[in-house]
Write an enzyme that holds these catalytic residues in place. Structure first.
Site, PDB file in Angstrom:
ATOM      1  CD  GLU A  55      -2.974  -1.167   0.278  1.00  0.00           C
ATOM      2  OE1 GLU A  55      -3.146  -0.122  -0.392  1.00  0.00           O
ATOM      3  OE2 GLU A  55      -3.669  -2.198   0.138  1.00  0.00           O
ATOM      4  CB  CYS A 106      -5.754  -2.310   6.943  1.00  0.00           C
ATOM      5  SG  CYS A 106      -5.833  -4.070   7.343  1.00  0.00           S
ATOM      6  CG  HIS A 160      -3.990  -5.254   2.635  1.00  0.00           C
ATOM      7  ND1 HIS A 160      -4.315  -3.963   2.301  1.00  0.00           N
ATOM      8  CD2 HIS A 160      -4.708  -5.551   3.756  1.00  0.00           C
ATOM      9  CE1 HIS A 160      -5.203  -3.489   3.175  1.00  0.00           C
ATOM     10  NE2 HIS A 160      -5.449  -4.438   4.062  1.00  0.00           N
TER      11      HIS A 160
END
Length: 210
Positions: free
Chosen positions: A84, A148, A167
């Site tokens: 991410e 998250c 992730h």
């Protein structure tokens, strides 16, 4: 120990349909594997609770003064190890494990809408694929507006961008905990190499941009 660089890697406790959270299983496997003799690895299981994150994250940064913090979370949609690039401040409506969500629906009052990691995740991904260490890896700019994303944004804010979020799919879809642990080892090692190479300076002005 004083000469060792310190890295914190976190996973999450179980929640919802994830009775065994693959993120924590992967982090425990990484702890077993280690990051080499020159890295002090600190691991932590993060509660799936907004208020706990608000307290825990600043305390971890303050206590350990890490070179890098890498958060790992599970995504039922993920088919690959997903890096991410950024965290988002607003849109947190989904209830946590304590049936709570922030009234403001945001992480940091008056914080920027989006904070990008100083790490170039596209470059990390490309190098991992090129080296063949972790072939099933991809990049995302949307960590999901739940714990998250909330954790990532908070850590980016507290750590001035020196954080990352990964992730991982649920266990067995398709990776085992051992495979995820080895993938994390490769990912974190590559991130540290990028930090040491000084390739992150050009990204520092991305704070606050979409």
């Amino acid at each position: 120990m004083a000469n060792k660089r310190k890295v914190i890697v976190t996973g999450f406790e179980p929640f919802g349909e994830h009775k065994v959270n693959s993120s924590w299983a992967a982090v425990q496997e990484l702890e077993r594997l280690g990051l080499g003799d020159h890295i002090e690895l600190v691991v932590c299981e993060v509660p799936v609770e907004y208020q706990a994150v608000q307290t825990l994250l600043p305390a971890l940064w303050e206590e350990h003064q890490p070179q890098l913090v890498v958060h790992v979370g599970v995504s039922g949609l993920a088919k690959a190890v997903t890096l991410e690039q950024c965290g988002h401040n607003k849109g947190y409506r989904r209830l946590d494990n304590c049936f709570f969500s922030p009234e403001s629906e945001c992480c940091i009052e008056d914080g920027p809408e989006c904070i990008s990691s100083v790490l170039d995740m596209g470059s990390v991904c490309s190098r991992l694929r090129k080296e063949g260490v972790c072939s099933k890896v991809t990049v995302s700019k949307d960590a999901g507006r739940y714990l998250c994303d909330y954790t990532y944004y908070t850590s980016l804010f507290v750590g001035n961008g020196r954080a990352a979020f990964v992730h991982v799919p649920p266990l067995g879809k398709p990776f085992s905990s051992e495979e995820l642990g080895r993938a994390l080892q490769a990912v974190v090692t590559e991130m540290l190499l990028q930090l040491e190479g000084g390739a992150t300076e050009a990204l520092c002005n991305h704070r606050g941009r979409h």
